[in-house]
Design a protein around this motif. Structure first.
Motif, PDB file in Angstrom:
ATOM      1  N   ALA A  97      37.281  51.074  39.126  1.00 13.70           N
ATOM      2  CA  ALA A  97      35.898  51.416  39.457  1.00 13.70           C
ATOM      3  C   ALA A  97      34.953  50.542  38.632  1.00 13.70           C
ATOM      4  CB  ALA A  97      35.639  52.891  39.177  1.00 13.70           C
ATOM      5  N   PRO A  98      33.939  49.971  39.244  1.00 11.52           N
ATOM      6  CA  PRO A  98      33.010  49.107  38.500  1.00 11.52           C
ATOM      7  C   PRO A  98      32.441  49.755  37.240  1.00 11.52           C
ATOM      8  CG  PRO A  98      32.617  48.866  40.835  1.00 11.52           C
ATOM      9  CD  PRO A  98      33.616  50.002  40.673  1.00 11.52           C
ATOM     10  N   HIS A  99      32.227  51.088  37.244  1.00 11.44           N
ATOM     11  CA  HIS A  99      31.679  51.735  36.047  1.00 11.44           C
ATOM     12  C   HIS A  99      32.707  51.794  34.908  1.00 11.44           C
ATOM     13  CE1 HIS A  99      33.339  55.214  38.322  1.00 11.44           C
ATOM     14  NE2 HIS A  99      33.677  55.628  37.120  1.00 11.44           N
ATOM     15  N   ASP A 100      33.961  51.399  35.184  1.00  8.79           N
ATOM     16  CA  ASP A 100      34.982  51.354  34.135  1.00  8.79           C
ATOM     17  C   ASP A 100      35.294  49.935  33.655  1.00  8.79           C
ATOM     18  OD1 ASP A 100      35.355  54.086  33.989  1.00  8.79           O
ATOM     19  OD2 ASP A 100      36.931  54.100  35.517  1.00  8.79           O
ATOM     20  N   PHE A 101      34.615  48.933  34.189  1.00 12.37           N
ATOM     21  CA  PHE A 101      34.886  47.555  33.795  1.00 12.37           C
ATOM     22  C   PHE A 101      34.736  47.349  32.282  1.00 12.37           C
ATOM     23  CE2 PHE A 101      33.754  45.367  38.111  1.00 12.37           C
ATOM     24  CZ  PHE A 101      34.873  45.936  38.674  1.00 12.37           C
TER      25      PHE A 101
END
Length: 108
Positions: A97-101
């Motif tokens: 998920a992009p918010h976990d990059f």
């Protein structure tokens, strides 16, 4: 650079791309064919790693056993169909998920 070339990771960056970037160490693990696999130590440092903050009830990997497969075959009898495959880059197929990059930084 091979991972960057195939679009699996981004970088290198002159400055951290996220203010909240978490950086984990890297390692090499020998493979059966004599090659090595690049890994990211998401369980390091102990008691303060990325993995330490993941709820085990929501995220875990458990492989099926041969006994479990045999039970399924027995239960479904003539309708049972089996297949097995070895995906060379299985964990690279998992979406992030992009918010976990920012949790997956690495430093060389």
């Amino acid at each position: 650079m091979k991972e960057v070339k195939f679009g699996r990771i981004a970088g290198p960056f002159r400055y951290p791309p996220f203010l909240t970037l978490q950086v984990s160490s890297m390692g090499l693990v020998p493979k059966k064919d004599g090659d090595v696999r690049l890994i990211q130590h998401l369980s390091y440092p102990e008691n303060n790693s990325i993995n330490d903050f993941i709820d085990k009830d929501h995220c875990s990997v458990q492989y099926s056993s041969v006994d479990e497969a045999a039970c399924l075959i027995n239960r479904h009898k003539t309708f049972a169909r089996l297949s097995q495959c070895d995906v060379k880059a299985a964990f690279r197929l998992l979406p992030i998920a992009p918010h976990d990059f920012d949790l997956l930084g690495r430093k060389f």
